[in-house]
Design an enzyme around this catalytic site. Structure first.
Site, mmCIF file in Angstrom:
data_model
loop_
_atom_site.group_PDB
_atom_site.id
_atom_site.type_symbol
_atom_site.label_atom_id
_atom_site.label_comp_id
_atom_site.label_asym_id
_atom_site.label_seq_id
_atom_site.Cartn_x
_atom_site.Cartn_y
_atom_site.Cartn_z
ATOM 1 N N MET A 99 41.341 20.420 115.661
ATOM 2 C CA MET A 99 41.963 21.019 116.843
ATOM 3 C C MET A 99 41.529 22.473 116.947
ATOM 4 O O MET A 99 41.812 23.268 116.047
ATOM 5 C CB MET A 99 43.488 20.940 116.738
ATOM 6 C CG MET A 99 44.034 19.531 116.776
ATOM 7 S SD MET A 99 45.827 19.504 116.524
ATOM 8 C CE MET A 99 45.896 19.705 114.744
ATOM 9 N N ILE A 157 46.890 19.890 108.443
ATOM 10 C CA ILE A 157 46.169 20.861 107.618
ATOM 11 C C ILE A 157 46.004 22.159 108.389
ATOM 12 O O ILE A 157 45.454 22.186 109.491
ATOM 13 C CB ILE A 157 44.781 20.317 107.212
ATOM 14 C CG1 ILE A 157 44.937 18.987 106.468
ATOM 15 C CG2 ILE A 157 44.038 21.325 106.345
ATOM 16 C CD1 ILE A 157 43.632 18.254 106.254
ATOM 17 N N GLY A 187 44.575 26.476 115.753
ATOM 18 C CA GLY A 187 43.384 25.901 115.130
ATOM 19 C C GLY A 187 43.678 25.206 113.823
ATOM 20 O O GLY A 187 44.138 25.827 112.885
ATOM 21 N N SER A 188 43.416 23.913 113.710
ATOM 22 C CA SER A 188 43.838 23.163 112.540
ATOM 23 C C SER A 188 43.188 21.782 112.542
ATOM 24 O O SER A 188 42.268 21.518 113.311
ATOM 25 C CB SER A 188 45.366 23.045 112.548
ATOM 26 O OG SER A 188 45.807 22.671 113.841
ATOM 27 N N ARG A 189 43.728 20.885 111.709
ATOM 28 C CA ARG A 189 43.131 19.567 111.557
ATOM 29 C C ARG A 189 44.203 18.571 111.143
ATOM 30 O O ARG A 189 45.174 18.919 110.466
ATOM 31 C CB ARG A 189 42.042 19.662 110.483
ATOM 32 C CG ARG A 189 41.460 18.352 110.005
ATOM 33 C CD ARG A 189 40.320 18.654 109.048
ATOM 34 N NE ARG A 189 40.098 17.591 108.087
ATOM 35 C CZ ARG A 189 39.128 17.594 107.194
ATOM 36 N NH1 ARG A 189 38.306 18.615 107.129
ATOM 37 N NH2 ARG A 189 38.987 16.605 106.353
#
EC number: 4.1.1.65
Length: 219
Positions: A99, A157, A187-189
Site C-alpha cells: 500500500m 506490516i 505506506g505499508s503492506r
C-alpha cells in the site's frame, strides 16, 4: 466517501496548525502578498494530501465462501510458496499487497470466520517491500478460521513511513468477509497466507481493491 476515524483528530490539529502558519505569514509580511499566496497554496496542498490518505470509501463485498478477497487497496508484490513459521507452521501460498501513501489504508477481512489467533509484534521500520519486513518490522498477525475450518493468516506490516498499526480484532470474534479489521498509516503492506490448494486469481503487479478483488479461491 467519508473520513476514517483514525484521521479525524489529526486533520483537525493539522488544520489549526496550518491556519496559524497562514495567519502569521499574512501578519508578518503585509507588503508581500505573493509570500502569503505561496504559503496558502502549499498548506492547502499539504492538507489535501493528508485528507485523501484518510478517505474511507464505501465498499460492497460480493460475499462468497470460496473466495479470498484482498484485505487492502494496493499492488500485488509477492506470490510465492513459503513456510509460515509463527502459527500455522506449514507450507503456504503467500500473497503480499503493498500500500503506497496514496492508497486507501483500511484493512478488510479476506474471508468470513472467527479469529482464532492474534498477536502484535514490535519491530523495525524497513521499507515495506523489503524481504525481511514481514518478520522484522512492527506487525500484527491475525488468523481467521472459516466456517469450513480453513485457517487464513494475515499480517499487517508497518513500512518506513507507517509508524502506527491499528487493529480492531480479538480472539474469538466473528467477522464477515470484507468487514474492516484494521488500519495502517502512511505506506505499508499486508501479507496473506493461504493453503497450497488455493487457486490464485491475481498476478504480480496487479492493482487490488480491499474487500473487492478476488485474490484466490479455496477448495
Amino acid at each position: 466517501m467519508s473520513i476514517h476515524k483514525e484521521g479525524r483528530v489529526l486533520l483537525v490539529v493539522l488544520l489549526i496548525i496550518l491556519s496559524v502558519i497562514n495567519i502569521m505569514v499574512y501578519l508578518g509580511f503585509p507588503d508581500q502578498p505573493m509570500i502569503f499566496r505561496l504559503t496558502l497554496g502549499i498548506t492547502i496542498v499539504l492538507f489535501l494530501l493528508v485528507l485523501q490518505f484518510f478517505r474511507n470509501p464505501k465498499v460492497i463485498t460480493s460475499v462468497n465462501d470460496r473466495h479470498v478477497v484482498a484485505p487492502a487497496d494496493g499492488k500485488v508484490v509477492v506470490i510465492e510458496e513459503t513456510t509460515e513459521a509463527e502459527y500455522l507452521k506449514d507450507k503456504r501460498i503467500q500473497i503480499s499487497i503493498f500500500m503506497s501513501p496514496v492508497n486507501v489504508h483500511v484493512n478488510r477481512m479476506p474471508v468470513k470466520g472467527v479469529v482464532e489467533f492474534f498477536k502484535y509484534h514490535a519491530g523495525k521500520y524497513l521499507v515495506a517491500w523489503h524481504p525481511k519486513s514481514s518478520t522484522e518490522n512492527e506487525r500484527t498477525t491475525v488468523v481467521i478460521k472459516t466456517p469450513k475450518g480453513v485457517s487464513v493468516l494475515m499480517r499487517q506490516i508497518a513500512g518506513a513511513l507507517a509508524r502506527r498499526i491499528k487493529w480492531y480484532v480479538k480472539e474469538g470474534e466473528n467477522f464477515e468477509q470484507g468487514q474492516e479489521f484494521g488500519f495502517i498509516k502512511f505506506g505499508s503492506r499486508v501479507d496473506v497466507f493461504l493453503p497450497l490448494t488455493a487457486k490464485v486469481k491475481v498476478n504480480i503487479g496487479q492493482k487490488t481493491k480491499g474487500g473487492m478483488t478476488v485474490l484466490a479461491e479455496l477448495d
